[in-house]
Design an enzyme around this catalytic site. Sequence first.
Site, PDB file in Angstrom:
ATOM      1  CD  GLU A  72     -58.665  40.045 101.682  1.00 52.07           C
ATOM      2  OE1 GLU A  72     -58.986  40.384 103.103  1.00 52.07           O
ATOM      3  OE2 GLU A  72     -59.377  40.640 101.121  1.00 52.07           O
ATOM      4  CB  SER A 332     -50.482   7.413  46.473  1.00 52.92           C
ATOM      5  OG  SER A 332     -51.121   6.933  45.678  1.00 52.92           O
TER       6      SER A 332
END
Length: 679
Positions: A72, A332
């Site tokens: 770029e 339990s």
Amino acid sequence: MTAATIAGAFTLHHLDQAYPPPLENTGALSQEVVDRKGALLRVYAAPDGRWRLKAEIEQLDPQFIKMLVAYEDRRFWSHSGVDPIALARAAMQLVLNGRVVSGGSTLSMQLARLIEPREERSFSAKFRQIARALQIEWRLSKREILNRYLTLAPYGGNLEGVRAASLAWFGKEPQKLTLSEAALLVALPQSPEARRPDRHPDTAKSARDRVLARMAKAGIIAEGEVERASRGKVAAQRLPMPAFAAHLADTVIRATPGELRRPLLLDRGVQAALEEVAREGARRLGRKVSVAMVMADARTGDVLARVGSAGYFDSSRAGWIDMSVAERSPGSTLKPFIYALAIEDGLVMQETMIEDRPGNFHGYRPRNFDMEYQGDVTVRQALQMSLNVPAIRLLDAVGTARLISRLKRAGVQLALPKGQAPGLAIGLGGAGLTLEKLVQAYTALANRGEARMLRYSTEDEETASTEVLTPAAAWQIADMLSGVVPPQGAPRLGIAYKTGTSYGYRDAWAVGYDGRHVLGVWVGRPDGGSVPGLTGYLAAAPILFEAFSRSGVGITPFPPRPAGAVRLTAAELPMPLRRFSSTFSAAQTGAPTEPAPEIVFPPEGARIDVGLSENRNAGILALKIIGGRAPFRWLANGKPLAETFRRRTASWAPDGGGASTLTVIDAAGRTASVSVFLE
């Protein structure tokens, strides 16, 4: 310097100050929730609906950065915002070809366009872009410019920034990209919609290959790598953004709406593994069934994973409901604490015989889950088989208030029916409790009796551990629960675990722990509906074992046996401990009229020098009580002394120093205990 030059510089400075670049026009960023290592757990779209994650080039693939700059703006690191050579080349190509062949925009100019978008394509727009690029370069460093560009660059649809693109197209952060992936991310921002790989795969592939070819020509990559990278396919579909620990992430984001990044103590690897186990387990168990899990480090309280449901986005299982913090009947699962208190009080040991027959406890008549009774069993068998009647016999002896008090020490508050006092039914699930708090309670069993408050963030207050049980009692419970047979098909992992099933098959539980980690599993329907046949052993325990195996934390051995913790055979037990009896008839003992026994020496919490530092076996400790009914039996760290005493004084020769617990039991079964430290 001429006057004209000075005037020109002054004018430019004045214009720059009067019309600064709108650097704040970056749009709102996406909020992130990350784990203890910084790995992304969940990300949220910005208020404008775009995925826009902040980029830091230090955390991006260096090869990608090198390719981006080379493709770029190859003189990016040296120019001042405008590349005259690139502009001249673009202008010449425009004149010669009558169309734009290549652009002359620098990355700084592209950033100017992103923060101040303009629809028109004209020379005046280009000149404004150039001016803005110069202003940006005056204000920001090169790294800051790259960071902002890679946060805002478009990558197709509502994806902005390289991190959002990498997550959406490759399912990973852009820290280490393949050559093919890096090339695609370089190519996309030029024409993000035309090159979207999910919609235009051929166009995306061609653009990627052009980037690869140019990188080879520029000497950035080797020619041989181009051919190999070009054979790779581009992403066929867009992937969903990470949503690990979705329920917890929602909670912390709601609590701190202004923070962009929230770090948690979770481990993404553990979280991902447990979520997958939860999904698979729920599919096996059928429609509308969900699964929740919590795993914590018992030594620190750090929560490593919290799974709120079998699938956050699974509406068929009401996946949006966080069942890890929903109050349900724990079945339990509280029984280990009952047995631990009975062991602390010297009422029973592992090989003590206890009745498993129908009983009436002040009008409460508990029954075993399978409606059958085993007759006489050992305490070890009663806990491992999760028999209800023996557990209630022990709870009746130690008292519900003591159980509730010990749980409160662990930071656990039971939810009781409105207007009702706690009764014996809490031992079998007659109270509400969350999975999160159940795991917190079990940290005491895994951590030598000391509970840790659960923590999700480094910002959460780190509290000291709280003693809930004696180390000896915690060791005895782990010794018994580690002997419970694993569910069918599961390997022995070296963990202790307990299951539970609530009334009506509404909730199935399994909680397991090793020497460091606690993992709790809940299975059921979020709407509270019954699931016939749903039990802790058949539904939750297999998920527990699979989750422990796949969590990746490994199995930590249990702590060594603490001083005074012994496992006596039935023949070695003193006569009063060979069979548990919670009642004493008047014919045997007479109605107890004396006050309960109280230990007056040594006092609670005392540090006593008995000469152990000079001679390991020299110490003799005097014991004294008031009250109670003779004869008296003493236990030191859970081990009965050799003789029974009729007088209220006795003596004990400890076999080592450190923390010790002394317990006295009178003829009426009443107890008193103190904890001391011997030196």
